[in-house]
Design an enzyme around this catalytic site. Sequence first.
Site, mmCIF file in Angstrom:
data_model
loop_
_atom_site.group_PDB
_atom_site.id
_atom_site.type_symbol
_atom_site.label_atom_id
_atom_site.label_comp_id
_atom_site.label_asym_id
_atom_site.label_seq_id
_atom_site.Cartn_x
_atom_site.Cartn_y
_atom_site.Cartn_z
ATOM 1 N N GLN A 139 0.813 -1.226 0.000
ATOM 2 C CA GLN A 139 0.000 0.000 0.000
ATOM 3 C C GLN A 139 0.841 1.268 0.000
ATOM 4 O OE1 GLN A 139 -3.238 0.266 -0.401
ATOM 5 N NE2 GLN A 139 -3.679 -1.929 -0.331
ATOM 6 N N CYS A 152 -9.412 -8.164 3.969
ATOM 7 C CA CYS A 152 -8.348 -9.161 4.239
ATOM 8 C C CYS A 152 -7.530 -8.765 5.452
ATOM 9 C CB CYS A 152 -7.433 -9.361 3.037
ATOM 10 S SG CYS A 152 -8.287 -9.934 1.592
HETATM 11 N N1 7TS Z 1 -0.329 -6.481 1.659
HETATM 12 C C1 7TS Z 1 -1.123 -5.411 1.731
HETATM 13 C C2 7TS Z 1 -0.850 -4.355 2.749
HETATM 14 C C3 7TS Z 1 -2.175 -5.292 0.828
HETATM 15 O O1 7TS Z 1 -2.960 -4.224 0.892
HETATM 16 C C4 7TS Z 1 -2.406 -6.309 -0.138
HETATM 17 C C5 7TS Z 1 -3.569 -6.252 -1.077
HETATM 18 C C6 7TS Z 1 -1.519 -7.382 -0.181
HETATM 19 C C7 7TS Z 1 -0.495 -7.438 0.744
HETATM 20 C C8 7TS Z 1 -1.623 -8.453 -1.207
HETATM 21 O O2 7TS Z 1 -1.298 -7.950 -2.437
HETATM 22 P P1 7TS Z 1 -1.431 -8.854 -3.771
HETATM 23 O O3 7TS Z 1 -1.168 -7.911 -4.878
HETATM 24 O O4 7TS Z 1 -0.415 -9.925 -3.638
HETATM 25 O O5 7TS Z 1 -2.823 -9.380 -3.747
HETATM 26 N N2 7TS Z 1 -4.616 -5.456 -0.612
HETATM 27 C C9 7TS Z 1 -5.861 -5.417 -1.101
HETATM 28 C C10 7TS Z 1 -6.821 -4.549 -0.604
HETATM 29 O O6 7TS Z 1 -6.659 -3.762 0.309
HETATM 30 N N3 7TS Z 1 -7.975 -4.715 -1.298
HETATM 31 O O7 7TS Z 1 -7.768 -5.664 -2.226
HETATM 32 C C11 7TS Z 1 -6.455 -6.095 -2.118
#
Ligand code: 7TS
Length: 404
Positions: free
Chosen positions: A201, A362
């Site tokens: 983020q 999540c």
């Molecule tokens: N860590 C954080 C802090 C995140 O916000 C997310 C995804 C992930 C890990 C995982 O990322 P990915 O690209 O491997 O899926 N966050 C979110 C969210 O806040 N809404 O949908 C996905």
Amino acid sequence: MLDIQKIRADFPILTQKVNGKPLVYFDNGATSQKPQIVIDAEVRYYQEINANIHRGVHTLSQLATDAYEASRGKVKEHINAKFAHEVLFTSGTTHGINLVTNGFASILKPGDEIIVSSLEHHSNIVPWQMLCEKTGATLKVIPMNEDGELILEAFDALLSENTKVVTVNHISNALGIINPIKYIIEKAHAVGAAVLIDGAQAVPHLKPNVQDLDCDFYAFSGHKMCGPTGTGILYGKEAWLNKLPPYQGGGEMIKEVTFEKTTYADLPHKFEAGTPNIAGGIVLGTAIDYLNNIGFENIQQYENELLEYATKQLLEIEGLKIYGTGKNKASVVSFNIDGIHPYDVGSIIDKLGIAVRTGHHCAQPIMNFFCIPGTIRASFSFYNTKEEIDSMVEAVKKAKTMLS
Ligand code: 7TS
């Protein structure tokens, strides 16, 4: 000053209508929208240089390899890594974290401790729990206060010579809180622990400087920073990447294979088995260029204005409560209205063209802490406007009236 209308013209999806209303896209925390330059770069790759990389002597393969490695170099510069081979292409943050936890399975033993924070996304909790199950290590959690800030005295008290890994997100996805990661990294290193920062983020809002932070690992996703889905980066310090075993076995990650013994390739290839998302990796570089052209200082300044404006407007709605009231925040507002389920608000405002995320994001432990099923989360990007915030506030008011 950013010319927001000019920037918005870069994003073709923003002119869409959803349910007959102009799209107001406030789900940037889930994934960002893509500028035309990124979409064009993806098409151009397939039209002009599509070939597999690191294996052909033919010209196209060379062109694709050069473009892929140039993108790695761009990421290296962007995050200020010491070496390009400390930059691993992944499919996203989740992949990067699992690569590290898999590696630590051969390092940790019973009695060792891993510290995570109470603000983590499931993808920075579950892989560490799985690692604890495999190794007999114990998971410890940094608690937070009612403002959604980590309690640093409690973190200090958790640290000991048993602490082997500390992991926190740079910015919380559910609340938008920016964590004091420099402090956390310094303290963790003082007891000899490795530190992984989940930057998923953070990268849409700021430029991480991994050498200045001195983190051991920094994982992020390309799709949250205007890049394609299925792209991501794991930065790891050379010494750690040399120490960790490979994540997946296969082509491209080997030096020599016989049935008796296989030796592994040097970094970064040791961790990049199989044909990667070549187009995605190249185009992630385009997305990074795009963001740097706008400028992260400009992005931050403008997004802070949006955050302040939205917070003020939303708090004028009676019965509305914001979660994540700490001082140091990115442009995320997570809220609920007294007595109304967040999902119901989300569904009604979707009919009015407004895309927010509702639910636990999540991050169920955060919701459990506040004793709520979830929140309505509006996450803003530099291409959003105050007028869009006005539309959301009006829509939330309407939803409140309908549901009260
Ligand atoms: N860590 C954080 C802090 C995140 O916000 C997310 C995804 C992930 C890990 C995982 O990322 P990915 O690209 O491997 O899926 N966050 C979110 C969210 O806040 N809404 O949908 C996905």
